[in-house]
Design a protein around this motif. Structure first.
Motif, PDB file in Angstrom:
ATOM      1  N   LEU A   1       0.864  -1.180   0.000  1.00 30.23           N
ATOM      2  CA  LEU A   1       0.000   0.000   0.000  1.00 30.23           C
ATOM      3  C   LEU A   1       0.900   1.230   0.000  1.00 30.23           C
ATOM      4  O   LEU A   1       1.627   1.486   0.968  1.00 30.23           O
ATOM      5  CB  LEU A   1      -0.919   0.015   1.226  1.00 30.23           C
ATOM      6  N   ALA A   2       0.885   1.964  -1.098  1.00 27.64           N
ATOM      7  CA  ALA A   2       1.773   3.112  -1.283  1.00 27.64           C
ATOM      8  C   ALA A   2       1.006   4.415  -1.093  1.00 27.64           C
ATOM      9  O   ALA A   2      -0.023   4.638  -1.743  1.00 27.64           O
ATOM     10  CB  ALA A   2       2.402   3.071  -2.672  1.00 27.64           C
ATOM     11  N   PHE A   3       1.503   5.258  -0.211  1.00 26.06           N
ATOM     12  CA  PHE A   3       0.896   6.558   0.066  1.00 26.06           C
ATOM     13  C   PHE A   3       1.677   7.669  -0.634  1.00 26.06           C
ATOM     14  O   PHE A   3       2.915   7.664  -0.639  1.00 26.06           O
ATOM     15  CB  PHE A   3       0.900   6.834   1.572  1.00 26.06           C
ATOM     16  N   TYR A   4       0.937   8.626  -1.217  1.00 28.10           N
ATOM     17  CA  TYR A   4       1.572   9.786  -1.823  1.00 28.10           C
ATOM     18  C   TYR A   4       0.669  10.995  -1.617  1.00 28.10           C
ATOM     19  O   TYR A   4      -0.485  10.877  -1.181  1.00 28.10           O
ATOM     20  CB  TYR A   4       1.854   9.555  -3.305  1.00 28.10           C
ATOM     21  N   SER A   5       1.202  12.169  -1.901  1.00 31.95           N
ATOM     22  CA  SER A   5       0.434  13.407  -1.761  1.00 31.95           C
ATOM     23  C   SER A   5       0.567  14.244  -3.023  1.00 31.95           C
ATOM     24  O   SER A   5       1.578  14.181  -3.724  1.00 31.95           O
ATOM     25  CB  SER A   5       0.924  14.211  -0.550  1.00 31.95           C
ATOM     26  N   THR A   6      -0.462  15.016  -3.295  1.00 36.82           N
ATOM     27  CA  THR A   6      -0.439  15.933  -4.436  1.00 36.82           C
ATOM     28  C   THR A   6      -0.273  17.379  -3.993  1.00 36.82           C
ATOM     29  O   THR A   6       0.017  18.250  -4.817  1.00 36.82           O
ATOM     30  CB  THR A   6      -1.737  15.807  -5.254  1.00 36.82           C
ATOM     31  N   LYS A   7      -0.427  17.648  -2.703  1.00 36.61           N
ATOM     32  CA  LYS A   7      -0.271  19.006  -2.191  1.00 36.61           C
ATOM     33  C   LYS A   7       1.122  19.175  -1.603  1.00 36.61           C
ATOM     34  O   LYS A   7       1.295  19.571  -0.437  1.00 36.61           O
ATOM     35  CB  LYS A   7      -1.363  19.309  -1.162  1.00 36.61           C
TER      36      LYS A   7
ATOM     37  N   VAL B   1      -2.226   2.056  -4.541  1.00 39.00           N
ATOM     38  CA  VAL B   1      -1.791   3.413  -4.212  1.00 39.00           C
ATOM     39  C   VAL B   1      -2.964   4.225  -3.690  1.00 39.00           C
ATOM     40  O   VAL B   1      -4.116   3.993  -4.068  1.00 39.00           O
ATOM     41  CB  VAL B   1      -1.164   4.124  -5.430  1.00 39.00           C
ATOM     42  N   THR B   2      -2.652   5.165  -2.809  1.00 33.58           N
ATOM     43  CA  THR B   2      -3.680   6.044  -2.275  1.00 33.58           C
ATOM     44  C   THR B   2      -3.063   7.380  -1.891  1.00 33.58           C
ATOM     45  O   THR B   2      -1.916   7.438  -1.445  1.00 33.58           O
ATOM     46  CB  THR B   2      -4.370   5.417  -1.035  1.00 33.58           C
ATOM     47  N   LYS B   3      -3.827   8.444  -2.072  1.00 35.95           N
ATOM     48  CA  LYS B   3      -3.407   9.761  -1.583  1.00 35.95           C
ATOM     49  C   LYS B   3      -4.228  10.167  -0.361  1.00 35.95           C
ATOM     50  O   LYS B   3      -4.110  11.290   0.121  1.00 35.95           O
ATOM     51  CB  LYS B   3      -3.509  10.812  -2.685  1.00 35.95           C
ATOM     52  N   ASP B   4      -5.026   9.231   0.130  1.00 36.64           N
ATOM     53  CA  ASP B   4      -5.834   9.455   1.331  1.00 36.64           C
ATOM     54  C   ASP B   4      -5.093   8.868   2.534  1.00 36.64           C
ATOM     55  O   ASP B   4      -5.102   7.659   2.766  1.00 36.64           O
ATOM     56  CB  ASP B   4      -7.204   8.797   1.175  1.00 36.64           C
TER      57      ASP B   4
END
Length: 258
Positions: free
Chosen positions: A27-33, A62-65
């Motif tokens: 489970l990969a976390f990333y951010s756009t902000k 993947v999730t950005k949450d």
């Protein structure tokens, strides 16, 4: 003749099901902000691992949450990845601590390992081997890296030294190398110094890839900009890192949080 045929069909189906099962789940976390260079790296590395997952039979979600960094969801994954950010709430921090203390796997890139005197997360400082951000070079530049251990699974097939693409390099104080539980795998070659123009790393010990052997984890300082994934040798190491964490055996932690 019917029974042997049924046995053969059953064996084939069993084999097919076994092949279809992923070897591990990420489970990969990333951010756009976040800053654009960190977004660019996130896009490139997610594409890289998505293809690797298809080739090597593992699940790459993947999730950005970041609220998904919770006890309920993490128990379904063998590896958590932080691509260009880190937890920002106490609940997320506590869930991650519990996950890692109970044998979970983690791979973090660049800013995901950032911490300083304002972070207020002593567990994570210890997790990083006591390493606290001290300084960096600016602007981002390529650098020559020395491989501290060419026999490790992560550095398998990597030469004793390599040219790493443009990146912003972090230096830590104290150096994680001072921690007896840390195994450093790659270090900035001193021949790079002075490194930078506006912000300059003038010297000292600068590990860039290491593992805290009390956990199933790897930290990689690469992760700034759209050039990071442009080198085949470095990409091989980035692939090796996730495969090593994903297939590794759980580490026994001395004090497991309840």
């Amino acid at each position: 003749m019917i029974r042997p045929l049924l046995i053969l069909v059953a064996a084939f189906l069993f084999h097919a099901v076994c092949i279809a099962q992923p070897e591990f789940k990420v489970l990969a976390f990333y951010s756009t902000k976040v800053e654009q260079d960190h977004q660019d790296f996130s896009k490139d590395v997610r594409a890289f691992y998505t293809k690797l997952a298809d080739d090597r039979n593992f699940t790459f979600d993947v999730t950005k949450d970041w609220t998904n960094l919770n006890d309920t969801l993490l128990k379904n994954y063998q590896v958590v990845m932080w691509i260009n950010d880190f937890p920002h709430t106490e609940q997320q921090r506590r869930s991650f601590e519990k996950y890692m203390d109970n044998g979970g796997g983690w791979i973090g890139f660049h800013v995901s390992g950032y911490n300083d005197k304002t972070t207020g997360w002593p567990w994570f400082v210890d997790f990083m081997g006591g390493a606290v951000f001290y300084t960096n070079n600016w602007p981002p530049q390529p650098a020559r890296l020395i491989v501290d251990d060419t026999t490790h699974a992560i550095t398998k097939g990597i030469p004793p030294a390599l040219a790493s693409p443009t990146n912003e390099w972090y230096q830590w104080k104290p150096s994680p190398r001072a921690n007896k539980n840390v195994k450093v795998l790659l270090t900035l070659d001193p021949m790079n110094y002075p490194l930078g123009i506006k912000d300059i790393i003038t010297g000292g010990d600068t590990p860039v890839v290491w593992t805290n052997t009390r956990y199933r984890m790897i930290y990689m300082n690469m992760g700034h900009g759209d050039a990071v994934m442009s080198d085949a040798l470095q990409n091989k190491m980035i692939a090796n890192s996730l495969l090593w964490i994903g297939k590794g055996k759980p580490v026994t932690i001395n004090a497991v949080k309840k």
